[in-house]
Write a protein that holds these residues in place. Structure first.
Motif, PDB file in Angstrom:
ATOM      1  N   LEU A   2       0.965  -1.385   0.177  1.00 31.08           N
ATOM      2  CA  LEU A   2      -0.005  -0.004  -0.126  1.00 31.08           C
ATOM      3  C   LEU A   2       0.800   1.307   0.019  1.00 31.08           C
ATOM      4  CD1 LEU A   2      -2.770  -0.950   2.473  1.00 31.08           C
ATOM      5  CD2 LEU A   2      -2.595  -1.194  -0.036  1.00 31.08           C
ATOM      6  N   GLY A   3       1.960   1.070   0.816  1.00 21.62           N
ATOM      7  CA  GLY A   3       2.832   2.444   0.847  1.00 21.62           C
ATOM      8  C   GLY A   3       2.263   3.588   1.579  1.00 21.62           C
ATOM      9  N   PRO A   4       2.977   4.635   1.679  1.00 22.24           N
ATOM     10  CA  PRO A   4       2.478   5.670   2.451  1.00 22.24           C
ATOM     11  C   PRO A   4       1.326   6.434   1.449  1.00 22.24           C
ATOM     12  CG  PRO A   4       4.797   6.318   1.556  1.00 22.24           C
ATOM     13  CD  PRO A   4       4.397   4.784   1.322  1.00 22.24           C
ATOM     14  N   GLN A   5       0.655   7.010   2.221  1.00 21.01           N
ATOM     15  CA  GLN A   5      -0.499   7.936   1.480  1.00 21.01           C
ATOM     16  C   GLN A   5      -0.364   9.302   1.827  1.00 21.01           C
ATOM     17  OE1 GLN A   5      -4.144   5.968   2.218  1.00 21.01           O
ATOM     18  NE2 GLN A   5      -5.374   7.390   1.076  1.00 21.01           N
ATOM     19  N   PRO A   6      -0.214  10.187   0.834  1.00 23.06           N
ATOM     20  CA  PRO A   6       0.024  11.790   1.129  1.00 23.06           C
ATOM     21  C   PRO A   6      -1.431  11.993   1.864  1.00 23.06           C
ATOM     22  CG  PRO A   6      -0.552  11.351  -1.156  1.00 23.06           C
ATOM     23  CD  PRO A   6      -0.381  10.054  -0.461  1.00 23.06           C
ATOM     24  N   LEU A   7      -1.077  13.127   3.077  1.00 20.11           N
ATOM     25  CA  LEU A   7      -2.133  13.362   3.879  1.00 20.11           C
ATOM     26  C   LEU A   7      -3.255  14.567   3.099  1.00 20.11           C
ATOM     27  CD1 LEU A   7      -0.745  14.115   7.335  1.00 20.11           C
ATOM     28  CD2 LEU A   7      -2.123  12.239   6.583  1.00 20.11           C
TER      29      LEU A   7
ATOM     30  N   PRO C 233      -5.420   7.815   8.777  1.00 14.03           N
ATOM     31  CA  PRO C 233      -4.383   8.534   7.651  1.00 14.03           C
ATOM     32  C   PRO C 233      -2.830   8.796   8.075  1.00 14.03           C
ATOM     33  CG  PRO C 233      -6.318  10.010   8.180  1.00 14.03           C
ATOM     34  CD  PRO C 233      -6.457   8.743   9.034  1.00 14.03           C
ATOM     35  N   PHE C 234      -2.961   8.862   9.689  1.00 13.63           N
ATOM     36  CA  PHE C 234      -1.445   9.256  10.255  1.00 13.63           C
ATOM     37  C   PHE C 234      -0.775   8.082  10.433  1.00 13.63           C
ATOM     38  CE2 PHE C 234      -3.463  13.297  10.357  1.00 13.63           C
ATOM     39  CZ  PHE C 234      -4.704  13.259  11.144  1.00 13.63           C
ATOM     40  N   LEU C 235      -1.576   6.926  10.549  1.00 16.30           N
ATOM     41  CA  LEU C 235      -0.680   5.564  10.368  1.00 16.30           C
ATOM     42  C   LEU C 235      -0.203   4.770   9.378  1.00 16.30           C
ATOM     43  CD1 LEU C 235      -2.785   4.071  13.583  1.00 16.30           C
ATOM     44  CD2 LEU C 235      -0.914   5.364  13.456  1.00 16.30           C
ATOM     45  N   ARG C 236      -0.751   5.350   8.203  1.00 16.90           N
ATOM     46  CA  ARG C 236      -0.438   4.680   7.139  1.00 16.90           C
ATOM     47  C   ARG C 236       0.895   4.893   6.817  1.00 16.90           C
ATOM     48  NH1 ARG C 236      -4.044   3.371   2.781  1.00 16.90           N
ATOM     49  NH2 ARG C 236      -1.940   3.354   1.584  1.00 16.90           N
ATOM     50  N   HIS C 361      -7.438   4.724  -9.540  1.00 14.62           N
ATOM     51  CA  HIS C 361      -6.312   4.126 -10.170  1.00 14.62           C
ATOM     52  C   HIS C 361      -5.053   4.501  -9.333  1.00 14.62           C
ATOM     53  CE1 HIS C 361      -8.206   1.890 -13.426  1.00 14.62           C
ATOM     54  NE2 HIS C 361      -8.920   3.062 -13.379  1.00 14.62           N
ATOM     55  N   GLU C 362      -5.244   5.373  -8.354  1.00 15.02           N
ATOM     56  CA  GLU C 362      -4.258   5.925  -7.462  1.00 15.02           C
ATOM     57  C   GLU C 362      -3.527   4.609  -6.647  1.00 15.02           C
ATOM     58  OE1 GLU C 362      -3.504   9.085  -8.249  1.00 15.02           O
ATOM     59  OE2 GLU C 362      -2.822   9.075  -6.127  1.00 15.02           O
ATOM     60  N   PRO C 363      -2.365   4.587  -7.071  1.00 11.94           N
ATOM     61  CA  PRO C 363      -1.570   3.299  -6.034  1.00 11.94           C
ATOM     62  C   PRO C 363      -1.812   3.749  -4.733  1.00 11.94           C
ATOM     63  CG  PRO C 363      -0.206   4.491  -7.483  1.00 11.94           C
ATOM     64  CD  PRO C 363      -1.558   5.356  -7.772  1.00 11.94           C
ATOM     65  N   GLY C 364      -2.149   2.371  -3.934  1.00 13.86           N
ATOM     66  CA  GLY C 364      -2.427   2.582  -2.703  1.00 13.86           C
ATOM     67  C   GLY C 364      -3.903   2.707  -2.137  1.00 13.86           C
ATOM     68  N   GLY C 419      -4.349  -5.155  -4.752  1.00 16.17           N
ATOM     69  CA  GLY C 419      -5.986  -5.926  -4.533  1.00 16.17           C
ATOM     70  C   GLY C 419      -5.880  -7.170  -3.851  1.00 16.17           C
ATOM     71  N   ARG C 420      -4.924  -8.055  -4.379  1.00 18.89           N
ATOM     72  CA  ARG C 420      -4.819  -9.348  -3.637  1.00 18.89           C
ATOM     73  C   ARG C 420      -4.359  -9.456  -2.297  1.00 18.89           C
ATOM     74  NH1 ARG C 420      -2.248 -11.803  -7.648  1.00 18.89           N
ATOM     75  NH2 ARG C 420      -0.138 -11.080  -6.902  1.00 18.89           N
ATOM     76  N   TYR C 421      -3.522  -8.145  -1.878  1.00 16.47           N
ATOM     77  CA  TYR C 421      -2.900  -8.093  -0.731  1.00 16.47           C
ATOM     78  C   TYR C 421      -4.147  -7.792   0.379  1.00 16.47           C
ATOM     79  CZ  TYR C 421      -0.775  -5.776   3.671  1.00 16.47           C
ATOM     80  OH  TYR C 421      -0.413  -5.337   4.584  1.00 16.47           O
ATOM     81  N   LEU C 422      -5.020  -6.854  -0.047  1.00 18.78           N
ATOM     82  CA  LEU C 422      -6.473  -6.530   0.629  1.00 18.78           C
ATOM     83  C   LEU C 422      -7.487  -7.687   0.902  1.00 18.78           C
ATOM     84  CD1 LEU C 422      -6.990  -3.015  -1.021  1.00 18.78           C
ATOM     85  CD2 LEU C 422      -6.150  -3.469   1.447  1.00 18.78           C
ATOM     86  N   PHE C 423      -7.166  -8.726  -0.314  1.00 26.59           N
ATOM     87  CA  PHE C 423      -8.038  -9.760  -0.303  1.00 26.59           C
ATOM     88  C   PHE C 423      -7.598 -10.713   0.677  1.00 26.59           C
ATOM     89  CE2 PHE C 423     -10.248 -13.488  -1.102  1.00 26.59           C
ATOM     90  CZ  PHE C 423      -9.336 -14.477  -1.541  1.00 26.59           C
TER      91      PHE C 423
END
Lengths: 148, 47, 518
Positions: A2-7, C233-236, C361-364, C419-423
């Motif tokens: 997933l990698g980091p996500q910009p805030l 969002p802060f833990l990602r 299509h945004e990665p992540g 997607g597979r990771y989430l699955f």
């Protein structure tokens, strides 16, 4: 993956507000009634300065081993807390009795001279908060109906 | 790898419940008896 | 707006009067003497005449208390102790007034007026807080609001008969107020907010002493979801800032108390919590998934030849109190899903499945995680019911060749890495204590590994399990037995894969785990 996500802008605002709030964290004493006699020190004390809590500090037998004066100190200066409740139970184990009418603790000093089912006449010691010591009370009548 | 959760100041092996003396999410140790408001008989409130 | 002329001064005068009466020895221990005298004054001043005036009175009192606190906090000369006693001198008196008005409004039997007044006051304090929060920005101080909420909570939870009879409504009012003030709405209040919902009295009432004990559980679960949603969002980003890690550590402490004292609560609501905890927050999620009912004895996962399907609890379905089926949207998709499960038609269902799950299509951020989680649990639950309807129980043999497994295998093959990771995470989130879901999803994961048509899938299954195992304890029982089976059962040919030997420390790690199994 997933990698980091910009805030997002909103999350960045939330982070800024949270970081500002972190500079004045609530102190545990903010969630307790004011302790007039022994207010908690709200300054952040490093843990190595905090007296290590002896094990089972909140157990009755820990209190039962304290001296009478220590128990009366806790009873008097930490009113309305669990410590006062435990001190009261420990005092009872040391055969003290709380007299609600006189709002005082008494301990029978010697066999009472007369006993009826209402009261007993005798010599008692009580704890004198002003002089902070035990004092005798000659010829005192102990009324059972007020006994707590 | 996360953290060692046994170092957060909670006695996780305690036979009693922890919530009764849980001091705060920011505190490194449980409440002390003198920190816990207790409903004592009103006569005990001697001051 | 539009306060009647003079109301501000009148209110200020009354509040000052009350504070003096509250602190005077003549006021009586629980201020009842002072209260009856003061209520007369309020009557004389016409404050109690209309609902609108009472509302304005409380709002102005709250604003006066807040203003006093900001003033005390701004006086640098004061020590923290002095500042607090100055603030609490007025705040505690104001709270006592609120508590007495709540207790004595309407006659003893009429709880509605009491609760309406409490909701009104909590709403006013929350409103003043949000307004102040917005107006002051990073200068916002939580102290006055924290004190009002916590002292009112303590006052209204004193062991008095009139309060015991309305305690559920009182606690519901506080939960509503705390939900209105959830961290995403008042981030400057977040540390106090977590302290309030962690308070021993609040936990005791919500989780332990409610008459019908579990009445408070859904409300408390909602508050936990509020804090999880806020920190997500802060833990990602794995490297947490000092303040985020303070909040994260505080949340872990609360969860540890809940794990220790109320594991059944975490068991019942694990699904809703894992739905909002970010997938990379592995230890916090493990903590929730490790909960198991206190009356259950878990066999040591490392027991040689442990026969999982012989365990008595393994056929019992777990309680899941989130309506995950309703989270499968849109309805047309749910209809097609049910139709495919029943009849394997429409045949296009599988090829369109990814399209339903992908949202960008945004990665992540490509996939709808709640939908993925709901789909996996729904299909798995249907599969278990189907297997039971055939008179058997989930096993490596009974879970295969079914429309349910078609869907899982399609997801394993058709999705991209993200997607597979989430699955696979959605599947691994069901590996908990011995129950029918743990068993079914453990078999499913192992079956997907065995039947995978590419080593990439097998590697990813291993990664998903491994990242949950290498973090600090606790580890869910179902996770351990699945991984042990994977590395111990020769039919999975685990040790033959290159990725097992991809790096010395990985190989050493597998060896260590394997040795502790044998």
């Amino acid at each position: 993956p997933l990698g980091p996500q910009p805030l997002s802008k909103d999350h960045a605002y939330q982070l800024a507000m949270m970081e500002a709030a972190a500079h004045h964290l609530p102190h545990p004493s903010d969630s307790e009634r004011l302790r007039h006699y022994l207010p908690r020190n709200p300054c952040p004390t490093p843990t190595y300065h905090c007296p290590a809590m002896p094990p089972h500090m909140d157990s009755l037998d820990f209190y039962a081993r304290l001296s009478t004066e220590a128990l009366f100190f806790i009873f008097y200066y930490q009113e309305g807390t669990k410590a006062q409740y435990l001190a009261a139970k420990a005092l009872k184990k040391q055969s003290w009795r709380f007299h609600t009418k006189y709002m005082m603790w008494f301990q029978r000093h010697e066999e009472p001279k007369t006993i009826t089912d209402e009261y007993e006449q005798g010599t008692y010691i009580y704890f004198d908060y002003e002089k902070w010591g035990q004092r005798k009370k000659e010829g005192f009548t102990f009324e059972y109906r007020y006994l707590e | 790898l996360g953290s060692d959760l046994t170092t957060l100041g909670l006695n996780l092996n305690s036979p009693e419940n922890l919530y009764g003396t849980f001091q705060s999410p920011w505190a490194d140790g449980p409440c002390r008896p003198q920190d816990i408001d207790f409903h004592v008989p009103s006569e005990y409130l001697t001051n | 707006f539009d306060d009647p002329p003079g109301l501000q001064d009148k209110t200020e005068y009354l509040l000052r009067e009350w504070v003096n009466m509250y602190h005077s020895p003549a006021g009586g221990r629980d201020s009842t003497k002072a209260f009856s005298a003061f209520v007369n004054q309020m009557h004389q001043q016409g404050i109690l005449k209309t609902d609108d005036l009472i509302t304005r009175f409380f709002r102005i009192c709250t604003e006066l208390c807040v203003k006093l606190c900001y003033h005390a906090l701004s006086e640098q000369a004061h020590t923290a102790t002095l500042t607090r006693s100055k603030c609490f001198h007025t705040l505690d008196a104001f709270v006592r007034l609120i508590a007495l008005l709540v207790k004595h409004s309407g006659d003893a039997a009429n709880s509605v007026t009491k609760i309406n007044l409490l909701n009104k006051v909590l709403g006013i304090v929350a409103g003043v807080l949000l307004h102040d929060h917005e107006k002051r920005g990073s200068d916002f101080q939580q102290l006055p609001y924290h004190r009002i909420f916590i002292m009112l909570l303590l006052e209204l939870n004193a062991p008095e008969h009139v309060l015991e009879t309305i305690n559920f409504q009182v606690m519901t009012a506080f939960c509503n107020a705390f939900h209105v003030l959830r961290p995403s709405k008042a981030p400057g209040f977040v540390y106090s907010w977590l302290e309030l919902i962690s308070h021993r009295i609040f936990i005791a009432r919500m989780l332990a002493t409610m008459p019908q004990q579990k009445q408070g559980w859904p409300m408390y679960a909602q508050l936990l979801i509020d804090i999880f949603k806020f920190v997500t969002p802060f833990l990602r980003n794995a490297d947490l800032s000092k303040h985020v890690s303070l909040l994260y550590k505080g949340t872990l402490r609360l969860l540890l108390v809940l794990l220790h004292d109320f594991p059944e609560f975490l068991c019942d609501y694990h699904y809703g919590f894992c739905d909002v905890i970010p997938p990379n927050c592995i230890q916090m999620r493990n903590l929730i998934l490790s909960a198991f009912p206190r009356n259950m004895r878990l066999p040591d996962p490392f027991t040689p030849n442990l026969k999982v399907d012989m365990l008595s609890d393994i056929t019992q379905p777990p309680r899941i109190l989130t309506n995950f089926a309703a989270m499968i949207q849109p309805v047309t998709f749910k209809k097609e899903l049910d139709s495919y499960i029943k009849t394997r038609s429409p045949v296009t269902f599988l090829s369109e499945l990814r399209g339903h799950l992908q949202v960008s299509h945004e990665p992540g951020q490509r996939y709808n995680v709640p939908l993925m989680n709901a789909l996996v649990l729904y299909v798995g639950s249907q599969a278990i019911a189907y297997i039971h309807s055939k008179g058997s129980t989930p096993s490596m043999n009974t879970i295969t060749h079914s429309s349910h497994m078609d869907i899982f295998q399609n997801l394993a093959v058709d999705l991209d890495t993200e997607g597979r990771y989430l699955f696979l995470n959605a599947v691994a989130n069901q590996l908990r204590y011995p129950n029918s879901h743990t068993h079914y999803f453990s078999c499913t994961l192992l079956y997907l590994f065995a039947e995978a048509n590419s080593e990439a899938i097998q590697e990813q299954i291993t990664r998903v399990l491994l990242e949950r195992l290498i973090v600090n304890r606790p580890h869910p029982w179902g996770l351990l037995i699945t991984f042990i089976e994977l590395i111990r059962n020769p039919s999975f040919k685990f040790w033959g894969h290159d990725f097992v030997h991809c790096a010395p420390e990985i190989e050493k790690l597998f060896d260590t785990v394997a040795r502790s199994c044998m």
